[in-house]
Write an enzyme that holds these catalytic residues in place. Structure first.
Site, short mmCIF file in Angstrom:
data_model
loop_
_atom_site.label_atom_id
_atom_site.label_comp_id
_atom_site.label_asym_id
_atom_site.label_seq_id
_atom_site.Cartn_x
_atom_site.Cartn_y
_atom_site.Cartn_z
N SER A 27 -8.82 -2.39 18.87
CA SER A 27 -8.78 -0.95 18.67
C SER A 27 -9.69 -0.54 17.51
O SER A 27 -10.50 0.40 17.64
CB SER A 27 -7.35 -0.49 18.37
OG SER A 27 -6.51 -0.66 19.48
N ARG A 50 -7.91 4.55 10.53
CA ARG A 50 -6.49 4.53 10.88
C ARG A 50 -6.02 5.89 11.41
O ARG A 50 -5.17 5.96 12.29
CB ARG A 50 -5.63 4.09 9.69
CG ARG A 50 -5.56 2.58 9.57
CD ARG A 50 -4.37 2.13 8.75
NE ARG A 50 -4.17 0.69 8.87
CZ ARG A 50 -3.33 0.12 9.71
NH1 ARG A 50 -2.59 0.86 10.50
NH2 ARG A 50 -3.21 -1.19 9.76
N HIS A 53 -7.12 6.01 14.86
CA HIS A 53 -6.25 5.13 15.63
C HIS A 53 -4.92 5.81 15.95
O HIS A 53 -4.38 5.69 17.05
CB HIS A 53 -6.02 3.84 14.86
CG HIS A 53 -5.19 2.83 15.57
ND1 HIS A 53 -3.88 2.57 15.23
CD2 HIS A 53 -5.47 2.01 16.61
CE1 HIS A 53 -3.40 1.64 16.03
NE2 HIS A 53 -4.34 1.27 16.87
#
Length: 224
Positions: A27, A50, A53
């Site tokens: 990812s 992040r 994500h």
């Protein structure tokens, strides 16, 4: 024979990555390949990754506003034992406790019994009323607002009125009423009121608890 020993996985009918560590690795590699991180401060690159994500949106960087001081200031506060003050239980649940440097308190005060009466008397949401209960622990804390624009507005009004100042603000409430406006008010806080607190926010309607807790997890520990 117990139920647990009888458990078997279903037959694989689809091709997909099943191991958690591999999913995370792939990812983050995909994000770095597809997202334009050129506008992100160097200290906040992992933070942006992040947050992407947590939202699944590689174009998030187009709307991210990140103070370059945010990550070092917020991480230093956590390492010194500062609490994380959250507007929603979902933000609390999204924090990976093992990433916290000193077992920091992660608090949401929505369930405090004083909140319903305060919200009713003040004509505001419970999320906003709960923010007033942060005041004894607000000095030097890391604030995380990922759900309620009214909570962010309320915090900013407290600060303008002289409330203790947190070390950093993750201000990413989501929605169609007040979200964009509250985040713009956060971005303008230093200019409009001379209150200079490191922050991260995302312009417009986007935001949410997952994005906010993802930011906290990046702040808490440098490891991606």
């Amino acid at each position: 024979m117990t139920f647990e020993t009888d458990l078997r996985p279903p037959r694989r009918h689809y091709e997909y990555v099943g191991r958690g560590a591999a999913i995370y690795r792939d990812s983050f590699a995909t994000i770095r390949r597809e997202a334009d991180l050129s506008s992100v401060p160097a200290e906040a690159e992992r933070l942006a990754v992040r947050m992407i994500h947590g939202s699944g949106q590689v174009d998030l960087t187009d709307d991210l506003l990140i103070d370059p001081r945010l990550v070092p200031r917020a991480r230093a506060a956590l390492e010194a034992g500062a609490p994380i003050l959250c507007d929603a239980t979902m933000v609390v649940r999204g924090v990976t406790r093992s990433r916290l440097p000193v077992d920091n308190d992660v608090l949401c005060l929505l369930e405090d019994p004083r909140v319903p009466d305060l919200a009713d008397r003040w004509g505001t949401t419970r999320s906003a009323a709960a923010v007033s209960l942060w005041e004894p622990r607000l000095e030097g804390a890391v604030v995380a607002i990922g759900n309620a624009p009214t909570a962010l507005f309320h915090l900013l009004e407290m600060l303008v009125d002289g409330a203790p100042r947190p070390a950093a603000i993750v201000g990413c409430p989501v929605g169609f009423i007040g979200a964009a406006e509250s985040k713009q008010a956060l971005a303008d806080l230093a200019t409009d009121h001379g209150i200079d607190i490191p922050f991260v926010t995302v312009r417009g309607r986007r935001g949410g608890s997952a994005m906010t807790s993802s930011a906290l997890n990046a702040i808490a520990q440098e490891e991606e």
